[in-house]
Design a protein around this motif. Structure first.
Motif, short mmCIF file in Angstrom:
data_model
loop_
_atom_site.label_atom_id
_atom_site.label_comp_id
_atom_site.label_asym_id
_atom_site.label_seq_id
_atom_site.Cartn_x
_atom_site.Cartn_y
_atom_site.Cartn_z
N PHE A 1 -2.72 -0.64 -97.60
CA PHE A 1 -3.05 -2.85 -98.27
C PHE A 1 -4.23 -2.53 -99.40
O PHE A 1 -5.26 -2.04 -98.36
N THR A 2 -3.77 -3.00 -100.37
CA THR A 2 -4.77 -3.10 -101.34
C THR A 2 -5.25 -4.87 -100.70
O THR A 2 -4.16 -5.85 -101.65
N VAL A 3 -6.29 -5.34 -100.44
CA VAL A 3 -6.81 -6.35 -100.14
C VAL A 3 -6.57 -7.39 -101.20
O VAL A 3 -7.71 -6.83 -102.15
N VAL A 4 -5.71 -8.44 -101.88
CA VAL A 4 -6.44 -9.13 -102.70
C VAL A 4 -6.31 -10.73 -102.49
O VAL A 4 -7.16 -11.24 -103.58
N GLY A 5 -6.85 -11.02 -101.01
CA GLY A 5 -7.06 -12.35 -100.82
C GLY A 5 -8.19 -12.12 -100.12
O GLY A 5 -8.95 -11.01 -100.00
N ASN A 6 -9.05 -12.96 -99.73
CA ASN A 6 -9.76 -12.62 -97.88
C ASN A 6 -9.79 -11.85 -97.06
O ASN A 6 -8.31 -12.11 -96.56
N PRO A 7 -10.31 -10.70 -97.02
CA PRO A 7 -10.57 -9.90 -96.02
C PRO A 7 -9.80 -10.05 -94.68
O PRO A 7 -9.70 -9.27 -93.97
N ASP A 8 -11.02 -11.46 -93.52
CA ASP A 8 -10.47 -12.07 -93.29
C ASP A 8 -9.59 -12.12 -92.08
O ASP A 8 -9.02 -12.11 -91.10
N GLU A 9 -9.06 -13.17 -93.74
CA GLU A 9 -7.42 -13.16 -92.92
C GLU A 9 -6.48 -11.81 -93.01
O GLU A 9 -5.75 -12.43 -92.26
N PHE A 10 -6.77 -11.53 -94.10
CA PHE A 10 -5.41 -10.51 -93.71
C PHE A 10 -5.72 -9.08 -92.88
O PHE A 10 -4.80 -8.83 -91.92
N GLU A 11 -7.02 -9.22 -92.06
CA GLU A 11 -7.07 -8.04 -90.62
C GLU A 11 -6.48 -9.64 -89.89
O GLU A 11 -5.66 -9.27 -88.42
N ARG A 12 -6.38 -10.94 -90.37
CA ARG A 12 -6.50 -11.41 -88.91
C ARG A 12 -4.39 -11.41 -89.02
O ARG A 12 -4.14 -11.71 -87.57
N ILE A 13 -3.48 -11.97 -89.94
CA ILE A 13 -2.30 -11.63 -90.26
C ILE A 13 -1.95 -9.73 -89.20
O ILE A 13 -1.07 -10.51 -89.34
N TRP A 14 -3.01 -9.27 -89.87
CA TRP A 14 -2.37 -7.32 -89.68
C TRP A 14 -2.99 -7.71 -87.77
O TRP A 14 -2.19 -7.27 -87.33
N GLN A 15 -3.59 -7.84 -87.43
CA GLN A 15 -3.43 -8.31 -86.31
C GLN A 15 -2.45 -8.86 -85.22
O GLN A 15 -1.86 -8.24 -84.37
N ALA A 16 -2.43 -10.00 -85.70
CA ALA A 16 -0.70 -10.63 -85.75
C ALA A 16 0.50 -9.74 -85.77
O ALA A 16 0.94 -9.38 -84.84
N SER A 17 0.79 -8.87 -86.83
CA SER A 17 1.70 -8.24 -86.84
C SER A 17 1.74 -6.32 -86.01
O SER A 17 2.92 -6.11 -85.29
N SER A 18 0.48 -6.75 -86.37
CA SER A 18 0.71 -5.37 -85.19
C SER A 18 0.84 -5.90 -83.83
O SER A 18 1.91 -4.41 -82.45
N GLU A 19 0.19 -6.59 -83.23
CA GLU A 19 0.59 -6.87 -81.68
C GLU A 19 2.59 -6.88 -82.11
O GLU A 19 3.05 -6.45 -80.56
N PHE A 20 3.40 -7.48 -82.30
CA PHE A 20 4.54 -7.55 -82.63
C PHE A 20 5.05 -6.27 -82.35
O PHE A 20 5.54 -5.99 -81.87
#
Length: 98
Positions: free
Chosen positions: A8-27
Motif C-alpha cells: 500500500f502506498t499511502v496518498v492520504g493521512n497515514p493515521d487514517e489509513f491505519e484506522r481504516i486498515w484496522q477495521a478491514s483486517s478485523e473483518f
C-alpha cells in the motif's frame, strides 16, 4: 497455504489509513480460511506499507474478496492508499533458532 503480500502506498493521512486498515483486517480475521496477518511499514519510505496475510488456500481468499462487505472495505482503503496485491506461496522459510 497461500500468502497475500499487498503493498500500500499511502496518498492520504497515514493515521487514517491505519484506522481504516484496522477495521478491514478485523473483518478479514473472521473469514473462513484466514490464518494470520502482519502490517509493516517501510523504514525508508514511511508512506509505504506491506500487509502479509496467510490464508488456508487461494480459494478462501478469493471467496472473501468477492464479497460485498470486502468491497466496502477496499473502497475505503482506496481513498487513502494505492493497493498492489500479489498472491504468493512460500518457497523457503526459516524460523528462529531455539
Amino acid at each position: 497455504m497461500a500468502m497475500l503480500v499487498n503493498k500500500f502506498t499511502v496518498v492520504g493521512n497515514p493515521d487514517e489509513f491505519e484506522r481504516i486498515w484496522q477495521a478491514s483486517s478485523e473483518f478479514m480475521r473472521h473469514q473462513p480460511g484466514f490464518v494470520s496477518f502482519r502490517l509493516v511499514r517501510s523504514v525508508r519510505e514511511p508512506q509505504v506499507y506491506f500487509n502479509i496475510a496467510e490464508w488456508a488456500d487461494v480459494a478462501a481468499h478469493e471467496w472473501v474478496v468477492r464479497s460485498p462487505a470486502f468491497q466496502e472495505h477496499i473502497s475505503e482503503l482506496a481513498k487513502v492508499a494505492k493497493p498492489e496485491p500479489s498472491m504468493c506461496e512460500t518457497v523457503i522459510s526459516h524460523g528462529s533458532a531455539a
